[in-house]
Each structure stands twice: as C-alpha cells, then as structure tokens.
Design an enzyme around this catalytic site. Structure first.
Site, PDB file in Angstrom:
ATOM      1  CG  HIS A  90      -2.003   1.167   1.051  1.00  0.00           C
ATOM      2  ND1 HIS A  90      -1.563   2.504   1.555  1.00  0.00           N
ATOM      3  CD2 HIS A  90      -3.142   0.978   0.737  1.00  0.00           C
ATOM      4  CE1 HIS A  90      -2.703   3.093   1.130  1.00  0.00           C
ATOM      5  NE2 HIS A  90      -3.806   2.414   0.980  1.00  0.00           N
ATOM      6  CD  GLU A  92      -2.599   5.381   3.631  1.00  0.00           C
ATOM      7  OE1 GLU A  92      -2.831   4.397   4.299  1.00  0.00           O
ATOM      8  OE2 GLU A  92      -3.351   6.073   3.054  1.00  0.00           O
ATOM      9  CD  GLU A 162      -5.318   1.877  -2.880  1.00  0.00           C
ATOM     10  OE1 GLU A 162      -6.333   1.680  -2.670  1.00  0.00           O
ATOM     11  OE2 GLU A 162      -4.664   1.901  -2.280  1.00  0.00           O
ATOM     12  N   GLY A 168      -7.541   9.314   0.180  1.00  0.00           N
ATOM     13  CA  GLY A 168      -8.101  10.161   1.072  1.00  0.00           C
ATOM     14  C   GLY A 168      -8.205  11.566   0.562  1.00  0.00           C
ATOM     15  CB  SER A 207     -11.427   9.627  -3.544  1.00  0.00           C
ATOM     16  OG  SER A 207     -10.455  10.141  -2.663  1.00  0.00           O
TER      17      SER A 207
HETATM   18  P1  PGA Z   1      -9.570   6.080   0.218  1.00  0.00           P
HETATM   19  O1  PGA Z   1      -8.392   5.272   0.638  1.00  0.00           O
HETATM   20  O2  PGA Z   1     -10.820   5.268  -0.242  1.00  0.00           O
HETATM   21  O3  PGA Z   1      -9.627   6.773   1.705  1.00  0.00           O
HETATM   22  O4  PGA Z   1      -8.918   7.218  -0.671  1.00  0.00           O
HETATM   23  C1  PGA Z   1      -8.112   4.086  -0.324  1.00  0.00           C
HETATM   24  C2  PGA Z   1      -6.868   3.292   0.214  1.00  0.00           C
HETATM   25  O5  PGA Z   1      -5.893   3.915   0.495  1.00  0.00           O
HETATM   26  O6  PGA Z   1      -6.883   2.128   0.103  1.00  0.00           O
END
Ligand code: PGA
Length: 247
Positions: A90, A92, A162, A168, A207
């Site tokens: 991911h 993050e 993604e 986010g 999002s």
């Molecule tokens: P989000 O996150 O839907 O809040 O944009 C998606 C994700 O990071 O898996």
C-alpha cells in the site's frame, strides 16, 4: 470489493462495523466482499464471520520472515488462520514506512508461501502523473511484483491500482484513467505471464465513494475496488458494494 479500514476502529468498533456490514449485505452480494481491519481485530472478526461465506477477511500488512526476533512484526504464516488475503505495498507503507519494491516482493512471496492471497497495491504520485510517467511507474511496480513468479502463484494475486494523489483526497481518478492504468498493469502481466493477464483481478482504489463507485467500476478493465474512508461507514460501503458490476 475490499474495505481497507487502515488504522481505524478499536476491537469493539470493528465488531460493530462488521456486524452492520453483515446485516446489510444481500444473501448474494454482487461482488466478493473483503474487510481489512487492523490486525488486533482479525481474530474477533474471524469468530463473528465464521460460517458467513459472503465476507472474507484480509490483513493490511505482514512481515516476510516466518518467525524470530522481529519485535512488533507479524508474519504471513501467523496470519494463515486469521484471514484469506494480505494487502502488500500500500502506498502508505511505501511512503510513510519506506517500503521498497524489493521488500514488497519479499512480503508477496511470504504471503503466497503461507497459502494466503496477496492484494498488491501500485500507484503513482501527482508529480509522476503530471510528468506523464504513470504507466512507467505502475508498470515497474507490477513488474517487481510478478517477475519470476511461478504461474500458479501469480494467478493467486490481485492488483490494486491506487493513484497516490487520489487516496483520501476526495478526488478519485476518472473511470477512463482507472481503466487505462488497469490496462497498463495487464500489459506488464501479459509480458510475464501471457495466460494470466485477463484472469488476474485489478481493483481501483482512491476516494471511491457511494457517488463515484458505479462509474469507476463500469469499465470492463476494473474488476472491483479497494475502499478506504467510505468503508468505515457501513451504509456507504454497502452502497459501494451494491455498485459493483455483477460477477
Ligand atoms: P480512500 O483510501 O478510499 O480513503 O481514498 C483508499 C486506500 O488507500 O486504500
């Protein structure tokens, strides 16, 4: 349709949210539904959902070694009795915790070796997108994940596209961009595992909301979603699931 709860919900809240999802899902959901709660809630949710084959569980991360002196880590092998899927790579994890393509690959291999199914996340930054490098960046990430994998193992992978600028932010990719990226990922898989390019599922994440879901999942190239913020509200997540094109 996977709900990535990230670092949200304590055990009681997680149980309540899962109960609400369970209560609101139709007997035959239009998509496979997977919840990715924080690690501490996997076992309680496993108990709650036992016998309910509409909802699978996944972990958000793992470590690649099987066991040993790795304080704070949890191995893929340990997750085997707790869930079905493990999210690896991911953005993050890549951005905030410095995970490299090589480390993502080690995790992916560990997940596969433990019999679980990886969801490999790939995505470009806004700068990379504006420089026209989206396909190169996600292609390189996909190549690092799939190169040299045995075909029967590669077949067990799901990819999540993604775009980092969409996560986010309330600003999702357009359905055309999501489909274009899914095609770029499939081209890489096709170059490595020609028989699998059509078979491997490619999700879109970033999002996804009740409003955007139907459009985002309309292109044939997009097989489903990895949903963050909207998966923390049962009603909205159920609406997103409901927007899935029937399988
Ligand atoms: P989000 O996150 O839907 O809040 O944009 C998606 C994700 O990071 O898996």
């Amino acid at each position: 349709m996977a709900g990535n709860w990230k670092m949200n919900t304590g055990v009681e809240e997680a149980l309540e949210l899962a109960r609400q999802v369970q209560a609101g899902l139709p007997d035959r959901p239009p998509a496979e539904v997977v919840l990715l709660p924080p690690l501490i809630s996997l076992w309680p949710l496993r108990q709650l959902l036992r016998g309910d084959d509409r909802i699978g569980l996944g972990a958000q991360n793992c470590y690649w070694e099987r066991s040993g002196a790795f304080t704070g880590e949890v191995s893929a092998a340990m997750l085997r009795s707790l869930c079905d899927y493990v999210l690896v790579g991911h953005s993050e994890r890549r951005q905030l915790f410095g995970e490299t393509d090589d480390q993502v690959r080690l995790k992916l291999d560990a997940v596969l070796a433990s019999g679980l199914r990886p969801i490999v996340a790939v995505g470009e930054t806004l700068d990379q997108r504006q420089a026209g490098r989206t396909d190169d960046v996600i292609g390189a990430q996909a190549r690092a994940a799939f190169q040299g994998l045995e075909p029967d193992l590669a077949a067990r992978c799901t990819v999540a596209y993604e775009p980092i600028w969409a996560i986010g932010t309330g600003r999702s990719a357009s359905p055309e961009d999501a489909a274009g990226a899914a095609d770029a990922i499939r081209r890489v898989i096709d170059s490595l595992h020609p028989a699998l390019a059509r078979q491997i599922r490619v999700l879109y994440g970033g999002s996804v909301s009740a409003e955007s879901a139907a459009d985002l999942f309309a292109p044939e190239a997009v097989d489903g979603g990895l949903v963050g913020g909207a998966s923390l509200r049962a009603g909205e997540f159920l609406a997103v699931v409901g927007a899935a094109a029937p399988v």
